[in-house]
Design a protein around this motif. Structure first.
Motif, PDB file in Angstrom:
ATOM      1  N   GLY A 188      50.474 102.575  65.840  1.00  0.00           N
ATOM      2  CA  GLY A 188      49.919 102.034  64.597  1.00  0.00           C
ATOM      3  C   GLY A 188      49.679 100.537  64.673  1.00  0.00           C
ATOM      4  O   GLY A 188      50.382  99.829  65.382  1.00  0.00           O
ATOM      5  N   THR A 224      56.198 105.090  65.947  1.00  0.00           N
ATOM      6  CA  THR A 224      56.658 106.311  66.613  1.00  0.00           C
ATOM      7  C   THR A 224      55.909 106.486  67.932  1.00  0.00           C
ATOM      8  O   THR A 224      56.493 106.754  68.967  1.00  0.00           O
ATOM      9  CB  THR A 224      56.455 107.533  65.689  1.00  0.00           C
ATOM     10  OG1 THR A 224      57.088 107.244  64.453  1.00  0.00           O
ATOM     11  CG2 THR A 224      57.063 108.772  66.291  1.00  0.00           C
ATOM     12  N   THR A 225      54.583 106.317  67.872  1.00  0.00           N
ATOM     13  CA  THR A 225      53.783 106.329  69.099  1.00  0.00           C
ATOM     14  C   THR A 225      53.870 104.920  69.678  1.00  0.00           C
ATOM     15  O   THR A 225      53.624 103.952  68.965  1.00  0.00           O
ATOM     16  CB  THR A 225      52.317 106.692  68.781  1.00  0.00           C
ATOM     17  OG1 THR A 225      52.293 107.961  68.127  1.00  0.00           O
ATOM     18  CG2 THR A 225      51.468 106.751  70.035  1.00  0.00           C
ATOM     19  N   ALA A 231      47.285 116.864  57.253  1.00  0.00           N
ATOM     20  CA  ALA A 231      47.952 117.522  58.381  1.00  0.00           C
ATOM     21  C   ALA A 231      48.978 118.507  57.830  1.00  0.00           C
ATOM     22  O   ALA A 231      49.195 119.578  58.390  1.00  0.00           O
ATOM     23  CB  ALA A 231      48.629 116.491  59.271  1.00  0.00           C
ATOM     24  N   SER A 242      50.897 102.247  61.039  1.00  0.00           N
ATOM     25  CA  SER A 242      51.964 103.104  61.517  1.00  0.00           C
ATOM     26  C   SER A 242      52.433 104.014  60.389  1.00  0.00           C
ATOM     27  O   SER A 242      52.641 103.563  59.272  1.00  0.00           O
ATOM     28  CB  SER A 242      53.120 102.230  62.021  1.00  0.00           C
ATOM     29  OG  SER A 242      54.019 103.019  62.742  1.00  0.00           O
ATOM     30  N   GLY A 243      52.582 105.293  60.699  1.00  0.00           N
ATOM     31  CA  GLY A 243      53.101 106.243  59.722  1.00  0.00           C
ATOM     32  C   GLY A 243      52.065 106.894  58.825  1.00  0.00           C
ATOM     33  O   GLY A 243      52.403 107.657  57.936  1.00  0.00           O
ATOM     34  N   LYS A 264      48.602 109.786  62.174  1.00  0.00           N
ATOM     35  CA  LYS A 264      47.647 109.973  63.273  1.00  0.00           C
ATOM     36  C   LYS A 264      48.112 111.074  64.232  1.00  0.00           C
ATOM     37  O   LYS A 264      47.355 111.984  64.548  1.00  0.00           O
ATOM     38  CB  LYS A 264      47.470 108.655  64.059  1.00  0.00           C
ATOM     39  CG  LYS A 264      46.912 107.521  63.215  1.00  0.00           C
ATOM     40  CD  LYS A 264      46.764 106.241  64.020  1.00  0.00           C
ATOM     41  CE  LYS A 264      48.088 105.637  64.479  1.00  0.00           C
ATOM     42  NZ  LYS A 264      48.953 105.182  63.345  1.00  0.00           N
ATOM     43  N   SER A 265      49.375 110.972  64.665  1.00  0.00           N
ATOM     44  CA  SER A 265      49.891 111.955  65.623  1.00  0.00           C
ATOM     45  C   SER A 265      50.021 113.333  64.975  1.00  0.00           C
ATOM     46  O   SER A 265      49.753 114.355  65.620  1.00  0.00           O
ATOM     47  CB  SER A 265      51.241 111.495  66.185  1.00  0.00           C
ATOM     48  OG  SER A 265      51.086 110.259  66.862  1.00  0.00           O
ATOM     49  N   SER A 266      50.388 113.355  63.695  1.00  0.00           N
ATOM     50  CA  SER A 266      50.507 114.637  62.982  1.00  0.00           C
ATOM     51  C   SER A 266      49.154 115.348  62.944  1.00  0.00           C
ATOM     52  O   SER A 266      49.077 116.569  63.104  1.00  0.00           O
ATOM     53  CB  SER A 266      50.980 114.418  61.542  1.00  0.00           C
ATOM     54  OG  SER A 266      52.205 113.720  61.534  1.00  0.00           O
TER      55      SER A 266
HETATM   56  N1  GTP Z   1      52.424 114.756  53.064  1.00  0.00           N
HETATM   57  C1  GTP Z   1      51.896 114.546  54.266  1.00  0.00           C
HETATM   58  N2  GTP Z   1      52.657 113.946  55.185  1.00  0.00           N
HETATM   59  C2  GTP Z   1      52.110 113.734  56.394  1.00  0.00           C
HETATM   60  C3  GTP Z   1      50.781 114.086  56.697  1.00  0.00           C
HETATM   61  N3  GTP Z   1      50.509 113.698  57.966  1.00  0.00           N
HETATM   62  C4  GTP Z   1      51.627 113.132  58.421  1.00  0.00           C
HETATM   63  N4  GTP Z   1      52.603 113.155  57.483  1.00  0.00           N
HETATM   64  C5  GTP Z   1      53.992 112.646  57.657  1.00  0.00           C
HETATM   65  O1  GTP Z   1      53.942 111.236  57.840  1.00  0.00           O
HETATM   66  C6  GTP Z   1      54.946 110.806  58.763  1.00  0.00           C
HETATM   67  C7  GTP Z   1      54.337 109.930  59.873  1.00  0.00           C
HETATM   68  O2  GTP Z   1      53.460 110.705  60.670  1.00  0.00           O
HETATM   69  P1  GTP Z   1      53.056 110.313  62.166  1.00  0.00           P
HETATM   70  O3  GTP Z   1      52.095 111.364  62.612  1.00  0.00           O
HETATM   71  O4  GTP Z   1      54.251 110.072  63.010  1.00  0.00           O
HETATM   72  O5  GTP Z   1      52.289 108.924  61.943  1.00  0.00           O
HETATM   73  P2  GTP Z   1      51.520 107.993  63.015  1.00  0.00           P
HETATM   74  O6  GTP Z   1      50.309 107.481  62.343  1.00  0.00           O
HETATM   75  O7  GTP Z   1      51.312 108.740  64.294  1.00  0.00           O
HETATM   76  O8  GTP Z   1      52.554 106.794  63.239  1.00  0.00           O
HETATM   77  P3  GTP Z   1      52.701 105.785  64.509  1.00  0.00           P
HETATM   78  O9  GTP Z   1      52.784 106.622  65.741  1.00  0.00           O
HETATM   79  O10 GTP Z   1      53.969 105.022  64.226  1.00  0.00           O
HETATM   80  O11 GTP Z   1      51.500 104.893  64.484  1.00  0.00           O
HETATM   81  C8  GTP Z   1      55.617 112.085  59.286  1.00  0.00           C
HETATM   82  O12 GTP Z   1      56.842 112.263  58.566  1.00  0.00           O
HETATM   83  C9  GTP Z   1      54.618 113.178  58.936  1.00  0.00           C
HETATM   84  O13 GTP Z   1      55.261 114.403  58.724  1.00  0.00           O
HETATM   85  C10 GTP Z   1      49.999 114.732  55.677  1.00  0.00           C
HETATM   86  O14 GTP Z   1      48.829 115.078  55.857  1.00  0.00           O
HETATM   87  N5  GTP Z   1      50.630 114.937  54.480  1.00  0.00           N
END
Ligand code: GTP
Ligand code: MG
Ligand code: ZN
Length: 158
Positions: free
Chosen positions: A86, A66-67, A10, A34-35, A38-40
Motif C-alpha cells: 500500500g 501486509t504486502t 471481495a 494499505s488495507g 488489494k490482495s483480498s
Molecule cells: N468488508 C470488506 N472487507 C474487505 C474487502 N476486501 C478486503 N477486506 C478486508 O480488509 C482488510 C485488508 O485487506 P488486504 O487485502 O490485506 O489489503 P491490502 O490493500 O492488500 O493491504 P496492503 O497489503 O497492506 O497494502 C482485510 O481484513 C480484508 O478482509 C471487502 O470487499 N469488503
C-alpha cells in the motif's frame, strides 16, 4: 473525467466478473492505500492464490503493510497482475510547474488560449483557465487540487 469506475467487493464477491473482463490479456497493477483490500481482491480473481491479507488495526491503520513487496502473477485467463504494498502518500516527482496543467485533462483544452505560454493559471492576465473556472467549465475542486499541487513543487530543484 471519463474514467471507468467499478464497484467491487471481495467480501461479497461482487463485481469480480466485470473486473476480470477488463483485465483479460492486459497487465494490471493494483495500487491504493494499505488495507483497502488489494490482495483480498486478487484472491477472488485468482482462487487458490491465497495471498496474505490482514485486518487493519488501530485507529488509523497507517504504516501496517501486509504486502511488503511488489509481485507479478500470470493470470489463468491471459494477462498479468501485479500486487503492490500500500502507498502511504502520493507525491509528484520530476514535473515542472509550467508542465503540471498538462496532466489535468480538464484544463488541457484551455491552456493553449492563455496569453502567456508559460502561464501557471494562478493570477496571470489573459488566463483562459481562470476564465473557464469562473464560467464553471472547469470544476473548482479540480482547480484547488491543481493549485495545491503547484504549491508543493519546489522550484529550486529545477
Ligand atoms: N468488508 C470488506 N472487507 C474487505 C474487502 N476486501 C478486503 N477486506 C478486508 O480488509 C482488510 C485488508 O485487506 P488486504 O487485502 O490485506 O489489503 P491490502 O490493500 O492488500 O493491504 P496492503 O497489503 O497492506 O497494502 C482485510 O481484513 C480484508 O478482509 C471487502 O470487499 N469488503
Ligand atoms: Mg496486500
Ligand atoms: Zn493560464
Amino acid at each position: 473525467m471519463d474514467y471507468k469506475v467499478l464497484l467491487v467487493s471481495a467480501e461479497k464477491k461482487e463485481g469480480i466478473e466485470e473486473l476480470v473482463a477488463l483485465m483479460k490479456g492486459k497487465t494490471t497493477l493494483m495500487s491504493g492505500h494499505s488495507g483497502v483490500g488489494k490482495s483480498s481482491l486478487i484472491n477472488q480473481i485468482m482462487p487458490g492464490k491465497e495471498l496474505k491479507t490482514k485486518a487493519v488495526s488501530g485507529w488509523s491503520g497507517k504504516g501496517l503493510h501486509t504486502t511488503t513487496f511488489a509481485e507479478m502473477f500470470d493470470l489463468p485467463f491471459g494477462g498479468r497482475l501485479i500486487d503492490t504494498p500500500g502507498v502511504r502518500e502520493f507525491g509528484i516527482v520530476d514535473i515542472e510547474k509550467t508542465e503540471l496543467s498538462h496532466y489535468f485533462l480538464d484544463m488541457r483544452p484551455y491552456i493553449t488560449a492563455c496569453q502567456f505560454n508559460n502561464c501557471l493559471h494562478i493570477n496571470e492576465p489573459g488566463c483562459a483557465v481562470q476564465v473557464a473556472v469562473n464560467e464553471g467549465k472547469i470544476d473548482v475542486d479540480r482547480f484547488v487540487s491543481y493549485a495545491s499541487m503547484l504549491e508543493s513543487i519546489d522550484e529550486k530543484q529545477y
